[in-house]
Scaffold this motif. Structure first.
Motif, PDB file in Angstrom:
ATOM      1  N   PHE A 136      -2.698   3.916  -3.199  1.00 42.43           N
ATOM      2  CA  PHE A 136      -2.941   2.856  -4.178  1.00 42.43           C
ATOM      3  C   PHE A 136      -2.231   1.608  -3.691  1.00 42.43           C
ATOM      4  CE2 PHE A 136       1.083   4.517  -5.738  1.00 42.43           C
ATOM      5  CZ  PHE A 136       1.762   3.387  -6.171  1.00 42.43           C
ATOM      6  N   THR A 137      -2.629   0.460  -4.218  1.00 48.53           N
ATOM      7  CA  THR A 137      -2.049  -0.815  -3.840  1.00 48.53           C
ATOM      8  C   THR A 137      -1.584  -1.536  -5.103  1.00 48.53           C
ATOM      9  OG1 THR A 137      -3.513  -0.960  -1.930  1.00 48.53           O
ATOM     10  CG2 THR A 137      -2.489  -3.003  -2.648  1.00 48.53           C
ATOM     11  N   GLN A 193       9.934  20.620  -8.261  1.00 45.12           N
ATOM     12  CA  GLN A 193       9.031  20.068  -7.260  1.00 45.12           C
ATOM     13  C   GLN A 193       9.499  18.658  -6.902  1.00 45.12           C
ATOM     14  OE1 GLN A 193       6.331  21.786  -5.859  1.00 45.12           O
ATOM     15  NE2 GLN A 193       7.219  23.501  -6.989  1.00 45.12           N
ATOM     16  N   SER A 194       8.969  18.136  -5.798  1.00 43.21           N
ATOM     17  CA  SER A 194       9.316  16.788  -5.370  1.00 43.21           C
ATOM     18  C   SER A 194       8.052  16.008  -5.038  1.00 43.21           C
ATOM     19  CB  SER A 194      10.241  16.831  -4.155  1.00 43.21           C
ATOM     20  OG  SER A 194       9.582  17.428  -3.064  1.00 43.21           O
ATOM     21  N   LEU A 195       8.257  14.724  -4.842  1.00 41.65           N
ATOM     22  CA  LEU A 195       7.153  13.806  -4.574  1.00 41.65           C
ATOM     23  C   LEU A 195       7.663  12.747  -3.614  1.00 41.65           C
ATOM     24  CD1 LEU A 195       4.296  12.842  -5.521  1.00 41.65           C
ATOM     25  CD2 LEU A 195       5.476  11.592  -7.323  1.00 41.65           C
ATOM     26  N   LEU A 196       6.880  12.428  -2.581  1.00 36.93           N
ATOM     27  CA  LEU A 196       7.260  11.399  -1.617  1.00 36.93           C
ATOM     28  C   LEU A 196       6.106  10.427  -1.438  1.00 36.93           C
ATOM     29  CD1 LEU A 196       9.332  10.386   0.565  1.00 36.93           C
ATOM     30  CD2 LEU A 196       8.011  11.741   2.187  1.00 36.93           C
ATOM     31  N   TRP A 197       6.384   9.157  -1.710  1.00 44.16           N
ATOM     32  CA  TRP A 197       5.414   8.068  -1.480  1.00 44.16           C
ATOM     33  C   TRP A 197       5.986   7.149  -0.411  1.00 44.16           C
ATOM     34  CZ3 TRP A 197       0.570   7.391  -3.476  1.00 44.16           C
ATOM     35  CH2 TRP A 197       0.215   8.169  -4.580  1.00 44.16           C
ATOM     36  N   ARG A 198       5.179   6.833   0.602  1.00 41.61           N
ATOM     37  CA  ARG A 198       5.552   5.824   1.605  1.00 41.61           C
ATOM     38  C   ARG A 198       4.825   4.530   1.244  1.00 41.61           C
ATOM     39  NH1 ARG A 198       4.300  10.389   4.923  1.00 41.61           N
ATOM     40  NH2 ARG A 198       6.202  11.231   5.818  1.00 41.61           N
ATOM     41  N   TYR A 199       5.467   3.396   1.500  1.00 42.02           N
ATOM     42  CA  TYR A 199       4.788   2.119   1.247  1.00 42.02           C
ATOM     43  C   TYR A 199       5.036   1.132   2.374  1.00 42.02           C
ATOM     44  CZ  TYR A 199       9.273   0.372  -0.625  1.00 42.02           C
ATOM     45  OH  TYR A 199      10.586  -0.003  -0.791  1.00 42.02           O
ATOM     46  N   GLU A 200       4.063   0.235   2.502  1.00 39.92           N
ATOM     47  CA  GLU A 200       4.159  -0.828   3.510  1.00 39.92           C
ATOM     48  C   GLU A 200       3.396  -2.051   3.031  1.00 39.92           C
ATOM     49  OE1 GLU A 200       0.576   0.781   6.375  1.00 39.92           O
ATOM     50  OE2 GLU A 200       2.634   1.241   6.918  1.00 39.92           O
ATOM     51  N   LYS A 205       0.859  -1.185   0.000  1.00 37.22           N
ATOM     52  CA  LYS A 205       0.000   0.000   0.000  1.00 37.22           C
ATOM     53  C   LYS A 205       0.896   1.235   0.000  1.00 37.22           C
ATOM     54  CE  LYS A 205      -3.487   2.564   2.554  1.00 37.22           C
ATOM     55  NZ  LYS A 205      -4.260   2.659   3.793  1.00 37.22           N
ATOM     56  N   PHE A 206       0.656   2.129  -0.959  1.00 33.32           N
ATOM     57  CA  PHE A 206       1.407   3.364  -1.099  1.00 33.32           C
ATOM     58  C   PHE A 206       0.550   4.541  -0.650  1.00 33.32           C
ATOM     59  CE2 PHE A 206       3.796   0.559  -3.631  1.00 33.32           C
ATOM     60  CZ  PHE A 206       5.049   1.099  -3.805  1.00 33.32           C
ATOM     61  N   THR A 207       1.167   5.485   0.066  1.00 29.29           N
ATOM     62  CA  THR A 207       0.486   6.695   0.518  1.00 29.29           C
ATOM     63  C   THR A 207       1.328   7.905   0.142  1.00 29.29           C
ATOM     64  OG1 THR A 207      -0.444   5.483   2.403  1.00 29.29           O
ATOM     65  CG2 THR A 207      -0.506   7.892   2.511  1.00 29.29           C
ATOM     66  N   ASN A 208       0.709   8.854  -0.552  1.00 29.83           N
ATOM     67  CA  ASN A 208       1.378  10.099  -0.917  1.00 29.83           C
ATOM     68  C   ASN A 208       1.493  10.967   0.329  1.00 29.83           C
ATOM     69  OD1 ASN A 208       1.520  12.986  -1.746  1.00 29.83           O
ATOM     70  ND2 ASN A 208       1.552  12.092  -3.788  1.00 29.83           N
ATOM     71  N   ALA A 209       2.697  11.413   0.648  1.00 33.57           N
ATOM     72  CA  ALA A 209       2.943  12.180   1.879  1.00 33.57           C
ATOM     73  C   ALA A 209       2.263  13.549   1.864  1.00 33.57           C
ATOM     74  CB  ALA A 209       4.441  12.350   2.105  1.00 33.57           C
ATOM     75  N   ASP A 210       2.016  14.109   0.688  1.00 31.59           N
ATOM     76  CA  ASP A 210       1.398  15.434   0.596  1.00 31.59           C
ATOM     77  C   ASP A 210      -0.123  15.393   0.526  1.00 31.59           C
ATOM     78  OD1 ASP A 210       3.836  16.880   0.620  1.00 31.59           O
ATOM     79  OD2 ASP A 210       4.118  16.426  -1.506  1.00 31.59           O
TER      80      ASP A 210
END
Length: 84
Positions: free
Chosen positions: A56-57, A77-84, A46-51
């Motif tokens: 999405f999975t 600009q930047s982009l950060l996705w966390r996943y678990e 599962k990915f979560t956009n930090a902003d």
């Protein structure tokens, strides 16, 4: 150079990580596909956009073979996705 820089940090013990991407000032490209490594092929991540908190999975297999599409609309600009 128009390359976008993206990095993955992955903890194999917890199977969690982040993807951090930057769009350079002169880059005309809004999207890039990044193939991830170190993932378990059968696991759903599962990915979560930090902003935006959008999620999405996808399976480890999909992420390591097809990759994940990263979109950054504006230069510098930047982009950060966390996943678990």
């Amino acid at each position: 150079m128009y390359k976008r820089q993206a990095s993955q940090w992955h903890d194999p013990q917890t199977q969690k990580g982040v993807i951090l991407a930057f769009r350079r000032a002169a880059s005309p490209f809004e999207e890039v596909i990044v193939k991830l490594s170190g993932l378990l092929l059968y696991k759903d991540y599962k990915f979560t956009n930090a902003d935006t908190n959008d999620t999405f999975t996808a399976t480890g297999y999909e992420l390591s073979t097809k990759g994940v599409r990263l979109k950054i609309a504006e230069p510098r600009q930047s982009l950060l996705w966390r996943y678990e």
